[in-house]
Design a protein around this motif. Structure first.
Motif, short mmCIF file in Angstrom:
data_model
loop_
_atom_site.label_atom_id
_atom_site.label_comp_id
_atom_site.label_asym_id
_atom_site.label_seq_id
_atom_site.Cartn_x
_atom_site.Cartn_y
_atom_site.Cartn_z
N UNK A 1 -15.24 16.90 1.31
CA UNK A 1 -16.39 17.80 1.42
C UNK A 1 -16.68 18.08 2.89
N UNK A 2 -17.57 19.03 3.12
CA UNK A 2 -17.80 19.62 4.44
C UNK A 2 -18.97 18.92 5.14
N UNK A 3 -18.73 18.55 6.42
CA UNK A 3 -19.78 17.90 7.24
C UNK A 3 -19.95 18.63 8.57
N UNK A 4 -19.71 19.94 8.58
CA UNK A 4 -19.85 20.83 9.74
C UNK A 4 -18.61 20.76 10.63
N UNK B 1 -20.97 29.48 12.01
CA UNK B 1 -19.65 28.98 12.38
C UNK B 1 -19.52 27.49 12.07
N UNK B 2 -20.56 26.73 12.31
CA UNK B 2 -20.51 25.29 12.03
C UNK B 2 -20.22 25.04 10.55
N UNK B 3 -20.79 25.86 9.70
CA UNK B 3 -20.61 25.66 8.25
C UNK B 3 -19.32 26.31 7.75
N UNK B 4 -19.12 27.57 8.12
CA UNK B 4 -18.02 28.34 7.53
C UNK B 4 -16.67 28.03 8.17
N UNK B 5 -16.64 27.78 9.49
CA UNK B 5 -15.36 27.44 10.12
C UNK B 5 -14.84 26.11 9.58
N UNK B 6 -15.74 25.16 9.42
CA UNK B 6 -15.32 23.88 8.84
C UNK B 6 -14.82 24.06 7.42
N UNK B 7 -15.45 24.96 6.68
CA UNK B 7 -15.00 25.23 5.31
C UNK B 7 -13.60 25.82 5.31
N UNK B 8 -13.32 26.69 6.31
CA UNK B 8 -11.96 27.27 6.43
C UNK B 8 -10.93 26.17 6.66
N UNK B 9 -11.23 25.26 7.58
CA UNK B 9 -10.30 24.17 7.87
C UNK B 9 -10.12 23.29 6.64
N UNK B 10 -11.22 22.99 5.97
CA UNK B 10 -11.17 22.12 4.80
C UNK B 10 -10.34 22.75 3.68
N UNK B 11 -10.48 24.05 3.50
CA UNK B 11 -9.69 24.74 2.46
C UNK B 11 -8.20 24.69 2.80
N UNK B 12 -7.88 24.69 4.09
CA UNK B 12 -6.48 24.60 4.49
C UNK B 12 -5.90 23.24 4.14
N UNK B 13 -6.75 22.22 4.19
CA UNK B 13 -6.33 20.86 3.84
C UNK B 13 -6.31 20.68 2.32
N UNK B 14 -7.34 21.22 1.68
CA UNK B 14 -7.52 21.03 0.23
C UNK B 14 -8.05 22.32 -0.36
N UNK B 15 -7.17 23.08 -0.97
CA UNK B 15 -7.58 24.37 -1.52
C UNK B 15 -8.64 24.23 -2.60
N UNK B 16 -8.72 23.06 -3.22
CA UNK B 16 -9.70 22.83 -4.29
C UNK B 16 -10.86 21.98 -3.79
N UNK B 17 -11.15 22.08 -2.52
CA UNK B 17 -12.22 21.24 -1.95
C UNK B 17 -13.52 21.41 -2.75
N UNK B 18 -14.30 20.35 -2.81
CA UNK B 18 -15.57 20.41 -3.55
C UNK B 18 -16.57 21.27 -2.77
N UNK B 19 -17.40 22.05 -3.46
CA UNK B 19 -18.37 22.93 -2.78
C UNK B 19 -19.61 22.16 -2.33
#
Length: 845
Positions: free
Chosen positions: A271-274, A290-308
């Protein structure tokens, strides 16, 4: 490496470590809201130390590999501080454990004999630190045993002794205050809707969450422990620990991403922690998104099914951040059980805290961090106990809960003295034709007039002022008989009379003294016939229709008998029913009025004006009664001069007490705020020292005071108990007391009062600004800036706060922030009193 800079960083590292321990000491006694504030500030200090440790690691790595002949001595000096500084307790040295672990690896790269010796020395230091930790775990309430001597010689203090030592160095409230936090007295507002705290989980159900990773070692170790116990977990990861975004928005992963992928493969939730673990409550616009959405971009690259799921760093969020989450279809996950593993260096203490809180809460979300070795050590003990106690562990299932908002408290009706109209006769005579001339009486009268009008709202048309030649015998009597007696004074009005001039006393044939006030045209040889006797003053007082009348005479005489009325629990209600005729005089027979007070006033009138400024409110309820006025003025004046002021009720009084209702101060402290002169401050210090107990605290009855009556005898007067008031009114009074103390340059007291105002009323922008300015005056510019930032959030239209914020940022070396604040000031008040100054500041930047 700059040795001095490194030494300063080590001291700062230790200071933050100690402050964190002070913050979380006795956390079991804190409310959840208090813990939230403590955790936010403590985590901020912790992350400062993380950054500081990283910078020191980099500097030491560069030094160790530099080949500089002096490198070994420099590292040895650093070790000497850690090992043997006399001001350190054993537990202090745990602050440097991660630094020493990194340094050990760097020194191992050097094969020289001095480096080998350093390697052995650091290894022994780390062994000593491990023993310190073990002994705190096993003997937290016992004296340490003896240990074999090594570079770090173990002490034998108890943990309680260590924490007690730290509390002498730091206070939790002061640490929080320095970081822009004052814990309020009222219950905090309910959490925002749509957030998860864990209280909606079934009984004995827990969710384990881990923040701030991924970590190259500890994340995998925690995952292995969870697997061993077959317990799910959610890892809230910081984006830059996994990768970064390029200029075109492409994602470039780093080795940390592989750690996260192993966690995902093992069945754990990511999950996302900024992106950078920034304080998002202070962010807005593109930076926040950017703190929220950029981290979400990186997290999706690691785990396409990341928890919201998203967790705000420090749990600090604002409405814009929550809206950004909603737009990205992310849910904020908070917690209701905090391990405080980021602050507590002792694993057994962490385990004890978690288990105690779980027992209290019965269910919920537990906050851990996967970047600490101590968390790895504490986790098995926690899971052993929880499994044995029958708790179940939930993974992410998409469920949430909503917290009900608390209803707003009804507004409280303010207290009121209840007068219809306020009248005054103010007399000052310096230029006597036949009596010795005075120097201060006219200025005293002018000062009293200004206070009545400007502070207490007396209508100027109802303040009759007689100075010098205007204050003849006929002029004074006409003011009473014509202007007051036949001029519209009604039964619900009040009348205040002030006389500054000569007084005289004549002994009658009966042996009784009779006092006189001396008008401008009196002859010393004829004053028995052309002065105004106190008996006539009594008659005037009884003849007035007003509910309450107070005579204040800055002259010396005696000659009046007194009567006293009893106090009342329902003061305002009963006081409104009782006639009051009272008098306060500057001194007794044959005593000279002490002129040389500050600002051209007599000592008596200066003290009177200080009382009316708010100091005379002895019980802190926002009201100054005549009795409180006397209880403040009489002992204070007697303590600094040869005068013994007298006070009492005149014939015809029924026990009523004249009341001044203090208005709330509205001044935002700033560069234009005047402070008292050194002469005035020196006298005020003496006046305060002369008072019996310095006054009762707010809400309590003032202490009894012995003062003279007008016949020269002693009487004990007891001011009435405080009138009940709301938290809002109490906050205003605390702010007003802070303003008085600030003007006297008593900054510690002012800081405490402004903080008290914020405890009572957290959204009080005036007190927030004023607290910031007290920090500014003491040279604490970063602390000041935090409070000015709080102020503009609470009251964005307050121009003076932006001026103060600009000055604080400028003095702290934050040029860009200073420019932004100054620019906002000019946008709000382009022609303000400080506009020219602000433009000059902008031209320099």
């Amino acid at each position: 490496m700059d040795v001095r800079a490194a030494d300063a960083q080590l001291h700062a590292l230790l200071a933050n470590f100690r402050k964190i321990i002070v913050l979380v000491a006795d956390e079991q006694s804190m409310t959840p809201a208090e813990l939230a504030h403590v955790n936010r500030v403590g985590q901020g200090l912790f992350h400062e130390n993380q950054a500081r440790t990283g910078a020191l690691n980099a500097a030491l790595a560069a030094l160790a590999g530099s080949g500089n002949p002096a490198r070994h001595d420099a590292i040895g000096a650093l070790l000497g501080y850690i090992e043997s500084d006399p001001g350190m307790y054993d537990a202090d040295r745990l602050a440097f454990r991660e630094l020493l672990q990194a340094l050990l690896g760097e020194v191992a790269r050097d094969s020289s004999l001095p480096a080998i010796k350093l390697h052995r020395r650091i290894s022994e230091d780390l062994e000593a630190l491990a023993e310190i930790e073990r002994n705190y775990e096993k003997e937290i309430a016992q004296v340490f045993g003896r240990f074999a001597p090594r570079a770090i010689a173990l002490g034998r203090e108890k943990w309680e002794a260590y924490v007690g030592h730290l509390k002498k160095l730091y206070a939790r409230e002061a640490i929080l205050r320095d970081h822009g936090v004052v814990l309020p007295y009222p219950a905090p507002p309910a959490p925002e809707e749509g957030e998860m705290f864990g209280r909606a989980l079934p009984p004995k159900t827990l969710v384990l969450t881990f923040d701030d990773g991924p970590h190259k070692r500890y994340s995998d170790e925690i995952a292995a422990i969870l697997k061993q116990y077959q317990v799910p977990g959610v890892f809230f990861s910081v984006g830059h620990n996994m990768g970064k975004l390029g200029a075109a928005g492409e994602v470039a992963l780093n080795p940390g991403a592989q750690v996260s992928r192993r966690l995902k493969a093992a069945g754990f939730v990511l999950a996302n922690h900024s992106m950078t673990h920034a304080q998002l409550a202070k962010q807005s616009g593109d930076a926040l998104r950017a703190e929220i959405l950029d981290s979400d971009r990186v997290l999706r690259e690691v785990d396409a099914a990341r928890a919201p799921l998203f967790r705000f760093p420090y749990g600090a969020r604002n409405s814009e951040g929550m809206a950004t989450l909603a737009g990205a279809k992310l849910t904020s996950v908070m917690w209701n059980i905090d391990s405080l593993d980021w602050a507590d260096p002792v694993p057994s203490s962490i385990a004890e805290r978690v288990l105690r809180t779980v027992q209290k809460e019965g269910r919920g979300i537990i906050l851990f961090h996967d970047i600490h070795e101590r968390t790895v050590k504490a986790l098995p003990a926690i899971l052993d106990r929880l499994v044995a106690d029958g708790y179940q562990f939930a993974g992410w299932d998409g469920a949430g809960f909503k917290a009900a908002r608390a209803a707003a408290a009804p507004a409280e009706k303010p207290v009121s003295a209840g007068y219809a109209n306020s009248w005054a006769v103010v007399i000052g005579i310096d230029d006597y034709p036949k009596w010795p001339k005075l120097e201060y009486a006219v200025r005293d009268a002018e000062g009293v007039r200004e206070t009545l009008i400007d502070k207490f709202g007396f209508a100027p048309a109802r303040v009759i002022t007689l100075k010098n030649a205007e204050a003849t015998r006929n002029g004074i009597l006409a003011a009473f008989h014509d202007r007051l007696g036949h001029g519209g004074v009604q039964k619900n009005d009040r009348v205040f009379v002030f006389f500054a001039g000569h007084g005289a006393t004549r002994k009658l044939s009966s042996g009784r003294d009779l006092g006189y006030i001396v008008p401008y045209d009196s002859d010393p040889d004829q004053f028995a016939t052309d002065a105004i006797p106190m008996t006539e003053i009594q008659n005037i007082a009884e003849g007035l229709a007003a509910r309450h009348t107070l005579f204040v005479m800055d002259a010396c005489y005696s000659g009046l008998g007194l009567t006293r009325g009893a106090g009342s629990r329902n003061f305002l209600r009963d006081n409104a029913r009782r006639i009051g005729r009272q008098m306060l005089t500057a001194g007794g027979t044959d005593q000279l009025v002490a002129d040389g007070g500050p600002n051209g006033h007599s000592v008596f009138t200066w003290t009177l004006l200080q009382a009316l400024s708010g100091k005379g409110d002895l019980n802190g309820d926002g009201l100054i009664t005549a009795t409180e006025l006397a209880a403040f003025v009489a002992p204070a004046v007697a303590g600094v001069s040869d005068q013994t002021p007298a006070f009492g009720s005149l014939p015809g009084s029924e026990g009523g007490d004249f009341v001044f209702e203090l208005p709330g101060e509205t001044e935002f402290l700033g560069p234009e705020t005047a402070q008292l002169s050194s002469e005035a401050i020196a006298l005020n210090v003496k006046l305060d020292a002369a008072r019996p107990d310095g006054g009762a605290k707010a809400g309590a009855a003032a202490a009894p005071v012995v003062v003279r009556d007008l016949q020269g005898g002693e009487q004990k007067i007891v001011p009435a108990g405080a009138v009940p008031s709301s938290a809002r009114q109490q906050a205003q009074r605390a702010n007003d007391r802070g303003l008085q103390l600030y003007k006297e340059k008593r900054y510690a007291g002012a800081e405490a009062q402004f903080a008290e105002a914020l405890k009572l009323r957290p959204g009080f922008a005036l007190a927030a600004n004023n607290l910031g300015f007290v920090f500014y005056k003491q040279g604490k510019f970063r602390e000041a800036a935090r409070w000015f930032e709080n102020t503009v959030k609470l009251d964005p239209s307050r121009a003076i706060a932006y001026l103060n914020l600009g000055d604080a940022h400028a003095r702290a070396g934050e040029g860009a922030k200073a420019r932004a604040a100054y620019t906002t000031y000019l946008e709000l008040v382009p022609n303000g009193v400080s506009a020219a100054y602000v433009r000059q500041q902008l031209e320099r930047r």
